[in-house]
Design an enzyme around this catalytic site. Structure first.
Site, mmCIF file in Angstrom:
data_model
loop_
_atom_site.group_PDB
_atom_site.id
_atom_site.type_symbol
_atom_site.label_atom_id
_atom_site.label_comp_id
_atom_site.label_asym_id
_atom_site.label_seq_id
_atom_site.Cartn_x
_atom_site.Cartn_y
_atom_site.Cartn_z
ATOM 1 N N ARG A 49 39.045 44.241 68.453
ATOM 2 C CA ARG A 49 38.518 43.400 67.866
ATOM 3 C C ARG A 49 36.832 42.697 68.487
ATOM 4 O O ARG A 49 36.601 43.285 70.021
ATOM 5 C CB ARG A 49 39.577 42.545 69.036
ATOM 6 C CG ARG A 49 38.483 40.333 69.635
ATOM 7 C CD ARG A 49 39.045 40.368 67.683
ATOM 8 N NE ARG A 49 39.228 38.352 67.896
ATOM 9 C CZ ARG A 49 37.907 37.339 67.568
ATOM 10 N NH1 ARG A 49 36.781 38.343 68.007
ATOM 11 N NH2 ARG A 49 38.515 36.711 68.128
ATOM 12 N N GLU A 100 40.301 32.878 59.350
ATOM 13 C CA GLU A 100 41.616 33.733 59.616
ATOM 14 C C GLU A 100 42.150 33.586 57.853
ATOM 15 O O GLU A 100 42.037 33.592 57.379
ATOM 16 C CB GLU A 100 42.674 33.216 60.628
ATOM 17 C CG GLU A 100 42.079 32.296 62.281
ATOM 18 C CD GLU A 100 42.417 33.820 63.039
ATOM 19 O OE1 GLU A 100 43.004 34.917 62.306
ATOM 20 O OE2 GLU A 100 41.211 34.180 63.805
ATOM 21 N N ARG A 119 44.678 45.106 71.918
ATOM 22 C CA ARG A 119 43.551 44.906 70.957
ATOM 23 C C ARG A 119 42.702 44.806 72.349
ATOM 24 O O ARG A 119 42.706 44.936 73.683
ATOM 25 C CB ARG A 119 43.131 44.040 70.449
ATOM 26 C CG ARG A 119 44.144 43.628 68.862
ATOM 27 C CD ARG A 119 43.580 42.812 68.441
ATOM 28 N NE ARG A 119 43.604 41.574 68.658
ATOM 29 C CZ ARG A 119 43.107 40.429 68.044
ATOM 30 N NH1 ARG A 119 43.036 40.147 66.964
ATOM 31 N NH2 ARG A 119 43.010 39.398 68.601
#
Length: 348
Positions: free
Chosen positions: A180, A188, A228
């Site tokens: 990330r 998004e 992540r």
């Protein structure tokens, strides 16, 4: 003329002496051959003429051949092994070999061991070390997956037969690290039942073209709630292959992301990097790049505002669903209570 005869006589004398010596040598050779011929042949029982028999030697030989099963403990302890090991000619190479093996093991564990998943990264890596690998897929505008290749081409990756990065999706399963990008927030894509945000596909396409199948250097900071690794990522691109570029900073300059806004837990990699990110965002906003086109208009929202709005909508839906479930349960309980009463209001 008498002196001539005397001189000739003196010259012939050595010749006569040489002749006598040669004759004597021939006689000696004949005597040696005769003695050899007269010597009896050697047999296993007869000792060598030049070496007289030795009682102790024959005893040792007989003992060694007559008892093949020797006492190995005695033979091993008879040798001074401690002295052999302490000998510098043996001790120094042994120490060098042992030290070299331990050094190679440490280097492999610390720098050349491949990390398959983000959950396998040790906390000692965070804010201290980096990871090198190849990008295998891009999932969204601000995250991707990387196949860890420690040591890069110097360690044999990409050119040795047994150090190839898999290309098939099935072979990459559970073998890549989910990254990330730190400090930025991109629009998004549609997932978890949420609709796509404007410019989400453009941001995803931009990051895919910028990173897919490229070798990147990742500086991890921490793991987020989705498993992540939040990290700053650098990549080298043609023609500036000697200059590595900050991927998050380049997305801000292109107007494909905004600076990540949150009350706590935001990672930038330092205060200097945060100020650099905010300056890049301000420049992209003034020039109307990417998602900043028409940002002053009605209905425009940042990725953070979009997430907050969707969280509110989902919260309202969850509350409505809970209220409906409670009402249904109460209604079912009321119907059951009425069924237990008789016609005259008495229980059956």
């Amino acid at each position: 003329m008498r002196w001539l005869f005397w001189s000739s006589g003196s010259q012939q004398a050595p010749n006569n002496k040489d002749n006598n010596n040669s004759n004597n040598n021939d006689d000696d050779d004949d005597d040696y051959d005769n003695n050899i011929n007269k010597r009896p042949p050697l047999t296993p029982e007869s000792p060598s003429p030049s070496h007289p028999p030795c009682a102790s030697c024959s005893t040792q030989a007989t003992a060694s051949f007559s008892n093949p099963r020797r006492d190995w403990n005695t033979s091993l302890t008879a040798h001074d092994w401690a002295g052999e090991f302490k000998d510098p000619r043996n001790l120094i190479p042994t120490l060098l070999l042992t030290g070299g093996i331990l050094f190679c093991v440490r280097i492999h564990r610390q720098y050349l061991r491949r990390i398959p998943l983000a959950t396998n990264i040790s906390p000692t890596y965070f804010h201290k070390r980096s990871l090198f690998g190849r990008v295998t897929s891009v999932g969204d505008g601000d995250n991707f997956r990387m196949y860890h290749t420690p040591g890069g081409r110097l360690a044999g990756w990409e050119w040795l037969p047994f150090r190839r990065v898999p290309r098939v999706k099935k072979e990459l399963k559970d073998r890549t690290i989910h990254i990330r990008l730190a400090g930025i927030d991109a629009p998004e894509l549609p997932h978890f039942g949420r609709p796509a945000q404007p410019y989400s596909h453009a941001a995803h396409t931009w990051l895919t073209n910028y990173l897919l199948n490229k070798r990147v250097r990742v500086f991890p900071y921490r793991q987020d709630q989705y498993g992540r690794v939040v990290a700053t990522v650098y990549v080298r691109r043609f023609p500036w292959i000697f200059l590595r570029r900050d991927v998050g900073l380049q997305m801000l300059r292109a107007g494909m992301a905004t600076v990540y806004e949150a009350k706590s837990g935001v990672e930038f990699g330092g205060e200097g990097k945060e100020s650099k990110y905010r300056r890049a965002e301000e420049v992209a906003k003034r020039r109307g790049r990417g998602l900043w086109k028409g940002w002053k208009g009605v209905g425009w929202e940042s990725p953070r505002e979009y997430k907050n709005r969707m969280a509110g909508v989902e919260g309202e839906k969850a509350a409505a669903a809970a209220a409906a479930a409670a009402a249904a349960a109460a209604a079912a309980a009321g119907v059951g209570g009425m069924g237990e009463l008789g016609v005259n209001g008495e229980k059956n």
